[in-house]
Design a protein around this motif. Structure first.
Motif, PDB file in Angstrom:
ATOM      1  N   ASP A  35      -3.457   3.853  -5.094  1.00  0.00           N
ATOM      2  CA  ASP A  35      -3.843   2.319  -4.999  1.00  0.00           C
ATOM      3  C   ASP A  35      -5.048   2.144  -5.966  1.00  0.00           C
ATOM      4  O   ASP A  35      -4.658   0.995  -6.633  1.00  0.00           O
ATOM      5  N   VAL A  36      -5.936   3.009  -5.992  1.00  0.00           N
ATOM      6  CA  VAL A  36      -6.955   2.704  -7.298  1.00  0.00           C
ATOM      7  C   VAL A  36      -6.203   3.124  -8.586  1.00  0.00           C
ATOM      8  O   VAL A  36      -6.400   2.262  -9.344  1.00  0.00           O
ATOM      9  N   ALA A  37      -5.465   4.066  -8.377  1.00  0.00           N
ATOM     10  CA  ALA A  37      -4.969   4.508  -9.937  1.00  0.00           C
ATOM     11  C   ALA A  37      -3.700   3.321 -10.451  1.00  0.00           C
ATOM     12  O   ALA A  37      -3.971   3.094 -11.685  1.00  0.00           O
ATOM     13  N   VAL A  38      -3.155   2.664  -9.365  1.00  0.00           N
ATOM     14  CA  VAL A  38      -2.184   1.433  -9.924  1.00  0.00           C
ATOM     15  C   VAL A  38      -3.006   0.385 -10.432  1.00  0.00           C
ATOM     16  O   VAL A  38      -2.654  -0.062 -11.380  1.00  0.00           O
ATOM     17  N   HIS A  69       0.861  -1.198  -0.021  1.00  0.00           N
ATOM     18  CA  HIS A  69      -0.136   0.023   0.129  1.00  0.00           C
ATOM     19  C   HIS A  69       0.774   1.283   0.127  1.00  0.00           C
ATOM     20  O   HIS A  69       2.091   1.478   0.355  1.00  0.00           O
ATOM     21  N   TYR A  70       0.242   2.547  -0.534  1.00  0.00           N
ATOM     22  CA  TYR A  70       0.944   3.631  -0.657  1.00  0.00           C
ATOM     23  C   TYR A  70       0.595   4.423   0.656  1.00  0.00           C
ATOM     24  O   TYR A  70      -0.504   4.603   1.135  1.00  0.00           O
ATOM     25  N   ARG A  71       1.556   5.223   1.173  1.00  0.00           N
ATOM     26  CA  ARG A  71       1.327   5.958   2.244  1.00  0.00           C
ATOM     27  C   ARG A  71       2.241   7.207   2.239  1.00  0.00           C
ATOM     28  O   ARG A  71       3.270   7.227   1.710  1.00  0.00           O
ATOM     29  N   ILE A  72       1.731   8.341   2.648  1.00  0.00           N
ATOM     30  CA  ILE A  72       2.674   9.748   2.839  1.00  0.00           C
ATOM     31  C   ILE A  72       3.224   9.637   4.047  1.00  0.00           C
ATOM     32  O   ILE A  72       3.028   9.307   5.260  1.00  0.00           O
TER      33      ILE A  72
END
Length: 318
Positions: A295-298, A11-14
């Motif tokens: 997450d949606v974009a990828v 998952h991606y996080r800032i």
């Protein structure tokens, strides 16, 4: 600075990270927009093993804010499109100076969409395939960013006929609005082509598709392999058989070229960028995402939902 990381749970996080400083031959770019491309799906899915957490992002646009040793200090403040080996999904990214190209008045959003796909498409046509006036061209993944751009470059180079292959009705309809003379549905490939033969085949798929592509080559034809979406099935090649008909199998790897001869990739990128700024080609940016939507974009790119090019808005969103 703030940056997006891909964590060990995919998952991606800032997060907060130290701002990178450019080394010799590098520049630091304050990122306005970043591109979202196929390499991002490969990294997320573990096909390109990188240590986690990792700051993804391989293409960006913005302004140079610092330069390393050996780089002209007058470049500070320059608006650029930049090709990176990672780290572009952040407020500041460091890239080779040779791969940070001045964009003049080109909008930063469009410049982020330029990415790796545009110079790759340019090189497929001009460097790898060495397309000649009147050549017939077959392009796989015609609804993808590289495929659509390759058709445009082939047209400008004087191709006599450009045929695309696209999967599914929605992608075929999208590709048909581009620079192709005909679109063939992947489900009907290769039967729908009958006895037609091609001087150039651009293949990012591999497997059975690559085998059929070699069969569809005209005498002295060139198949350029630049990806392997279907890498499970090996493709045996008989050099003697190719020799008898003058056909060639050529490969192209832009990532490798950026590490071995960045000046060559930079030269092709500048030529492609010139055509873009003069309005000879267009980049179709169909989606813009916020960092929270990555997450949606990828996932959309990976499952084939995405058409054209997607970008990430970085400035003011991190």
């Amino acid at each position: 600075m703030r940056a997006i990381i891909l964590d060990s749970d995919d998952h991606y996080r800032i997060t907060e990270r130290d701002e990178p400083a450019p080394g010799p031959g590098e520049v630091a770019v304050r990122v306005a927009y970043a591109g979202i491309q196929w390499g991002d799906t490969m990294v997320r899915d573990g096909h390109f093993p990188v240590p986690r957490p990792f700051v993804p992002g391989f293409e960006a646009s913005g302004h140079i804010v610092a330069v390393g040793a050996g780089v002209d200090g007058d470049r500070v403040g320059e608006a650029v499109t930049a090709l990176a080996t990672g780290g572009a999904w952040a407020e500041v990214a460091v890239v080779p100076a040779a791969l940070a190209l001045p964009i003049g008045d080109l909008p930063l959003r469009t410049a982020a969409g330029f990415g790796w796909g545009t110079p790759t498409a340019y090189d497929l046509v001009h460097t790898a395939a060495r397309l000649r006036q009147g050549d017939s061209v077959l392009v796989h993944a015609a609804a993808g960013g590289v495929g659509g751009l390759a058709a445009q470059f082939a047209r400008l180079a004087g191709a006599g006929r450009v045929v695309g292959v696209a999967g599914g009705a929605r992608r075929a309809e999208y590709a048909a609005a581009g620079a192709f003379d005909r679109i063939v549905h992947r489900e009907a490939f290769p039967a729908a082509l009958g006895d037609e033969r091609f001087d150039v085949v651009l293949d990012s798929v591999g497997g059975r598709t690559r085998q059929e592509g070699l069969r569809l080559l005209a005498p002295h034809g060139r198949l350029v392999a630049y990806g392997g979406l279907d890498a499970r099935e090996p493709v045996p090649v008989d050099a003697g058989d190719l020799l008898m008909t003058g056909r060639s199998l050529v490969t192209y790897n832009s990532d490798l070229l950026s590490r071995t001869h960045p000046d060559r990739l930079g030269d092709s990128a500048r030529r492609a960028l010139d055509l873009l700024t003069r309005g000879r080609i267009r980049i179709d940016i169909t989606a813009e995402y916020d960092p929270a939507e990555l997450d949606v974009a990828v996932r959309r790119l990976s499952d084939g939902t995405t058409l054209g090019k997607s970008v990430l808005r970085v400035a003011g969103r991190l």
